[in-house]
Structure formats: C-alpha cells, structure tokens
Design a protein around this motif. Structure first.
Motif, PDB file in Angstrom:
ATOM      1  N   ALA A   1     -50.650  27.790  10.667  1.00 48.93           N
ATOM      2  CA  ALA A   1     -50.533  28.635  11.153  1.00 48.93           C
ATOM      3  C   ALA A   1     -49.081  28.962  11.344  1.00 48.93           C
ATOM      4  O   ALA A   1     -48.697  29.984  11.541  1.00 48.93           O
TER       5      ALA A   1
ATOM      6  N   LYS B   1     -47.352  30.043   8.750  1.00 46.89           N
ATOM      7  CA  LYS B   1     -47.588  31.794   7.979  1.00 46.89           C
ATOM      8  C   LYS B   1     -46.448  32.377   9.245  1.00 46.89           C
ATOM      9  O   LYS B   1     -46.266  33.356   9.109  1.00 46.89           O
TER      10      LYS B   1
ATOM     11  N   ASP C   1     -54.692  34.543  12.324  1.00 46.99           N
ATOM     12  CA  ASP C   1     -54.407  33.492  12.021  1.00 46.99           C
ATOM     13  C   ASP C   1     -53.630  32.451  12.721  1.00 46.99           C
ATOM     14  O   ASP C   1     -54.253  31.472  13.258  1.00 46.99           O
TER      15      ASP C   1
ATOM     16  N   GLU D   1     -55.772  31.954  15.987  1.00 48.92           N
ATOM     17  CA  GLU D   1     -56.933  30.343  16.190  1.00 48.92           C
ATOM     18  C   GLU D   1     -56.163  28.930  15.802  1.00 48.92           C
ATOM     19  O   GLU D   1     -56.497  28.152  15.802  1.00 48.92           O
ATOM     20  N   GLY D   2     -54.772  29.200  14.882  1.00 57.84           N
ATOM     21  CA  GLY D   2     -54.671  28.015  14.714  1.00 57.84           C
ATOM     22  C   GLY D   2     -53.521  27.054  15.812  1.00 57.84           C
ATOM     23  O   GLY D   2     -54.024  25.942  15.736  1.00 57.84           O
TER      24      GLY D   2
ATOM     25  N   ARG E   1     -60.352  34.401  17.254  1.00 57.23           N
ATOM     26  CA  ARG E   1     -60.206  35.029  16.128  1.00 57.23           C
ATOM     27  C   ARG E   1     -60.502  36.684  16.675  1.00 57.23           C
ATOM     28  O   ARG E   1     -59.501  37.997  17.076  1.00 57.23           O
TER      29      ARG E   1
END
Lengths: 100, 498
Positions: B161, B164, B234, B237-238, B308
């Motif tokens: 994550a 990203k 993402d 969530e991460g 999410r």
C-alpha cells in the motif's frame, strides 16, 4: 532573445516523457525517476515565467519544489526498500495482493 | 474569551499560533521517546500539545481574531474552523494509537511526530492565502502519511500500500506543480486573492485550460475523486486502521479545502466575466461529483472487506461534498463544511470500531462481524449509529448535514429553481444505494448468528474515542445550530476573498 514558447515546449515535452515513463515502466525506481522528470518540467516553467515576468516568486517556488522532491524521493526509496525486503522485487507487477 | 490573550504572547505570529504549538510537539516527540522509552508518556505529551493548540485556536476563533502573516498565512473564521477539525482528528487518532496492536512498536516517537507533522501540514493548507503555502502544506501532510502507512506490524499489505501511495502521490504532486506553474505564467501572481482579482480580466486561454486540467487532476488524486480514486481502497486496506481513519477523515478534508480555496474562489470571482468559462467549469465539477458518488457507492456494494467498503464509502462522501463546487453558492459551502464535520465523526468512528475489533482478534471481513451484537452490544450499537448516519437516516448528524447540502443544490444560487436539481436527486438516490451495503453490516451484527458468543473487551482509549464520536453524531444531528453558525461565518469569510 529566445521566445517563451520554445521553453514551454521543452517543459511540455519533458513532462510528457515523464508521464509516459510513470505509466509504462515496470521497475518502481524508474517510475520514481520519471516523477522527478515531471517535477523538473514544472521547474523549467517556473524559472522561465519568473524571468519573463520579472517576478521573483517563481524562483522561490522552484526552491520549494526542489526540496519537496528531495524529501519525496528519500521517503519513496525507503518505502521501496521496505517493500523489497518483503517481496524480493521492485517491480510494480508484483504489487497485486489487493485489487478492486 | 478575548483573543488578546494569545496575540500578546505570539505577537506578529498570532495567525500561526496553533501551528507553532504543534510544531514544537513535532520536534519534541522523537526525543521524548528516545529518553523515556515509554509509550504512555509520549501519547500524553502528544495529546497535551494538540489540546493546547486546540485551546489556542478556540480562543482565537471565539475571540473573532483576524490577522495575517506576510500575506502567506491568514487566520479568519474559515481557517479557524478547519484547523479545529484537524485538531479533533489528531486528538481522536492520537488517543487510540498506543493501544492498537497494528501500529509498529519500534518507532513510536517517530509515529507520533509524523502524525502531528501531517496535521500541521493540513493546518497550513487551512490558513494559506498563497499557492506556495498550499503546495508545501499538502506535501508535508502527504509525505508524512506515506511513512505512516508503511509503519505497520507483520503485514506485507502495508508495504504494498505504501509503494502504491508514494507513486500515485508523487504523480499527483507533479501534475499539481505543473498546473501551478502554468497558472503562475498566465496570471503572474501566486496569492489567492490576487489570482481572484486577475480573473476579472482573464480570458479562457489554452495555457489557463492546461493549468486547470492538471491542477484538478492533481488535487483530484488527493481527495480520491473518480477517476483518480484507485489508490484509496488499497491504501486504506493496507494501512493500520488508525492511519486509515486519519487519511479518510483528515487527508481528504485537506484536499477539499484546497478545492474550496483555489477553485471556488477563482471561479466565483470569474462569474462577472462573460469570456470566462465558469458555467462550463461548474458542469465539469458537477459531472465529477456525480461520477464520484455513483462509482463509490456501486463498487462498495461488491466489497467483502469492511475497510475497503468504508474506503469506497469515503469516496462517495467526497462526491457529495463536491456538490459545493458545482453549485458555488455560499449556502452550499455551509452545507459542505457541516458535512465535513459530521463525516469526521461518523467515518472516523466506524474506522475506530474496526480498529478496536482488530485488536481483539476479529478480522476485517464483513462475515467476521456475525453475532457482534451479543458479544459487544455497545460497539455494535455505535457501528449501527455511524453506518445509519453515513446513509443519512434522521435524526443522526449525517441526515442533517446531507439535508443542508442537498437543499443547497435544489435551492441553487439564490433562486427557487436551480439547474442542479438533478444532482441533488442523484445524491439522494445514491444515499439509498449506500443504505444497502451499510445494512448488510448491520444484518451481520444483529441478525446472523456468530460462531462464538463470548464477550469482547476492547482497549479503553478506543472506547473513549468511539463514545466521543457517538455523542457528536447524535448532538450534531439534533442540535445542528452548534456548527451551522460557525460554518456560516466560515463560508462568509471564504467568500470575502472573492
């Protein structure tokens, strides 16, 4: 004197090359380098406009952008190293454990 | 209380007083953890610094202080109220972090320092009157949050994550800076009020169009508006759940303030010029808002991971607030500010419940929440309140703020008929869709039977933070005047820039 459009075209080309690199490169180090290209395209714009307008604010902005870019790369490389320790690769195609 | 209490101490720096207190805390936190190695001490110091900063800010805000520093920072009713929002977020997150099992234990001082640094960046954006300060503030908040995302224990998803986030964030920074450079070339100034003045004589040239497109795209990444939203689920969530909450309620508000400060002021100033494409820009923002809320809500239906699902619901909530950018009236801005405040409590509260349950070993999937009402009645009821508030069920806060926001779209810019009725209709339709996936969680908690029936005891700091959110969600719902008055002052202060 060189017309301002020439500099803007140079910056636009540099920005486009950087954007192309961000979207196509698989290695995350190369992606970070492409982001640097895009930031430097903006820096060229600032310096050119600052010179043509006779205004110092653009050059102040360039200094800010350079320092922020340095901080961003330092943090980015550290985060990539952290990911490399876990995944043993720096390729973006390996970052697929979370989707949608 | 009189604002002179603060201005006597800080002198010319009074406009930055709340930030100065926070920056002292940023510098002190790592040293304090290095010397004491005690997480309770560091947490207490962080809360103390943030609380002092909040008190300073409240005295200035209630005293009606108005002042600027070098033309870069300006403290007025708008920035004061927004600074208060970020301080509330920092207090809630700082309170729970030490007891969360997800956050790394190795660098706790650095974690707290970065949390405060990100808050300072957001406060810079709230007070900024210059593009330079907005840029530096956004980057301070973003770079700090990249590190916060990666500071999680035993989870490879956090590393992914963070990568990203740093790539998408860097890309959005580059887009923004390029846009700012073109805007600087077109108008020749970086001060927001001076830009608004320049709009009176400015035609819609190709260079200006490039500046607008890249800036809207760049800051669109920050608020995760569709089509620039893919990173948000993402990352949320991460990241560890307190950090997800911080990003969802703090970072997103910062991006929205940038939209208000740059684009709203600029285009409202440009309405007097016929060559200037304010009407077209309004339509552009209306389309972004419509797509953002629709995609956010529809994709949320398909999610099985609750973090999410909340991330997509955050995207949809940002879409609702973007209605302000389409309507561009002062009343709509009041509704937007109100919804930003209620969103802090309902979304922040929902994320904190998820974080509290992860600490006691309950997973992130919605199916893990089966039978929760028997195991933890208070948490299940609080979750029910937050989710129904997000969907807009009266008498909770989410209903009241959505009512103000959507009625602004129907009322339009002073007339009884507005061209934005369709946008309000779409937003109400979207609220109905969102009720479906919120109700799924409620059904799992209250109706379905779980495998275990033993009681859950979550850490006390989480309970305190969740209780604060519950009280706020109910109070703001039945007594909206508490925030509507200050929000009206704030909107008037922002529109006085025009």
């Amino acid at each position: 004197m060189i017309p301002v459009e020439y500099f803007l075209a140079l910056a636009a080309i540099l920005f486009a090359i950087g954007a192309y690199g961000v979207m196509t490169k698989v290695n995350t180090i190369l992606v970070l380098m492409s982001i640097e290209l895009m930031l430097n395209a903006a820096n060229i714009n600032f310096v050119v406009f600052s010179g043509f307008l006779g205004d110092a604010m653009g050059q102040v902005f360039v200094l800010m952008v350079i320092s922020v870019a340095a901080a961003e790369v330092a943090v980015g490389i550290a985060i990539l190293l952290n990911a490399y320790k876990i995944k043993k690769t720096t390729e973006v195609t390996a970052l697929t454990s979370m989707r949608w | 209380m009189d604002a002179s209490v603060i201005t006597n101490i800080f002198g010319d720096f009074s406009a930055m007083a709340p930030m100065i207190v926070m920056i002292l805390g940023v510098l002190l936190m790592p040293a304090l953890y290095f010397t004491t190695k005690n997480r309770v001490v560091v947490t207490a110091a962080m809360l103390a610094f943030t609380a002092v900063s909040a008190i300073v800010n409240l005295i200035l805000l209630l005293g009606g202080y108005n002042g600027d520093y070098l033309g870069l920072f300006e403290y007025d009713a708008f920035s004061g109220l927004m600074i208060l929002l970020f301080q509330i977020v920092a207090l809630l997150i700082g309170l729970v972090t030490a007891s969360s099992t997800e956050v790394t234990r190795l660098h706790y001082g650095a974690f707290m320092s970065l949390l405060m640094a990100a808050t300072v960046g957001m406060m810079f954006v709230a007070t900024a009157t210059d593009l330079v300060v907005i840029f530096v503030g956004v980057e301070l908040a973003s770079i700090s949050s990249y590190i916060l995302v990666s500071m999680k224990r035993n989870d490879p998803r956090a590393a992914e994550a963070a990568v990203k986030y740093v790539i998408i964030g860097g890309m959005s920074t580059a887009l923004t800076v390029y846009g700012i450079s073109m805007l600087y070339g077109v108008v020749g100034v970086t001060n927001l009020a001076a830009i608004a003045d320049a709009m009176q004589t400015q035609g819609f040239t190709w260079a200006f169009a490039i500046a607008m497109i890249t800036m809207i795209a760049g800051y669109g990444f920050k608020i995760a508006s569709v089509p620039f939203h893919m990173w948000a689920p993402d990352v949320y969530e991460g990241a560890s759940t307190p950090v997800s909450a911080f990003l969802a309620v703090g970072s997103k508000k910062m991006g929205l303030i940038v939209f208000f400060k740059i684009f709203l002021v600029m285009f409202v100033a440009g309405t007097t010029v016929s060559t200037f494409a304010t009407a077209e820009m309004q339509y552009l923002f209306a389309i972004i808002a419509a797509i953002t809320m629709t995609v956010g809500n529809i994709v949320a239906i398909a999610q099985t991971n609750i973090k999410r699902m909340l991330a997509y619901s955050s995207i949809a909530q940002a879409g609702y607030i973007l209605i302000v950018m389409a309507v561009m009236s002062e009343y709509a801005l009041v509704g937007g500010i109100f919804h930003m405040f209620t969103h802090v409590f309902m979304k922040g509260g929902a994320f904190l419940i998820v974080g509290a349950l992860i600490c006691v070993g309950i997973g992130e999937r919605i199916s893990d929440y089966r039978g929760l009402a028997k195991r933890a009645p208070f948490l299940a009821f609080a979750m029910l309140l937050f989710l129904f508030s997000l969907a807009g069920i009266p008498p909770l806060a989410g209903f009241t703020s959505k009512f103000v926001l959507f009625s602004a779209a129907i009322y339009g810019d002073g007339g009884a008929t507005s061209q934005w009725v369709w946008l309000a209709f779409l937003a109400i339709l979207n609220s109905a869709i969102s009720l479906y996936y919120y109700a799924r969680v409620v059904k799992a908690m209250y109706i379905e039977k779980g495998e275990s029936a033993e009681r859950i005891a979550v850490p006390l700091p989480f309970l305190i933070a969740i209780a604060i959110c519950v009280v706020a969600v109910i109070v703001l719902g039945v007594y909206p005047q508490a925030i509507l008055g200050p929000a009206a002052d704030a909107a008037a202060a922002l529109f006085s820039l025009v």
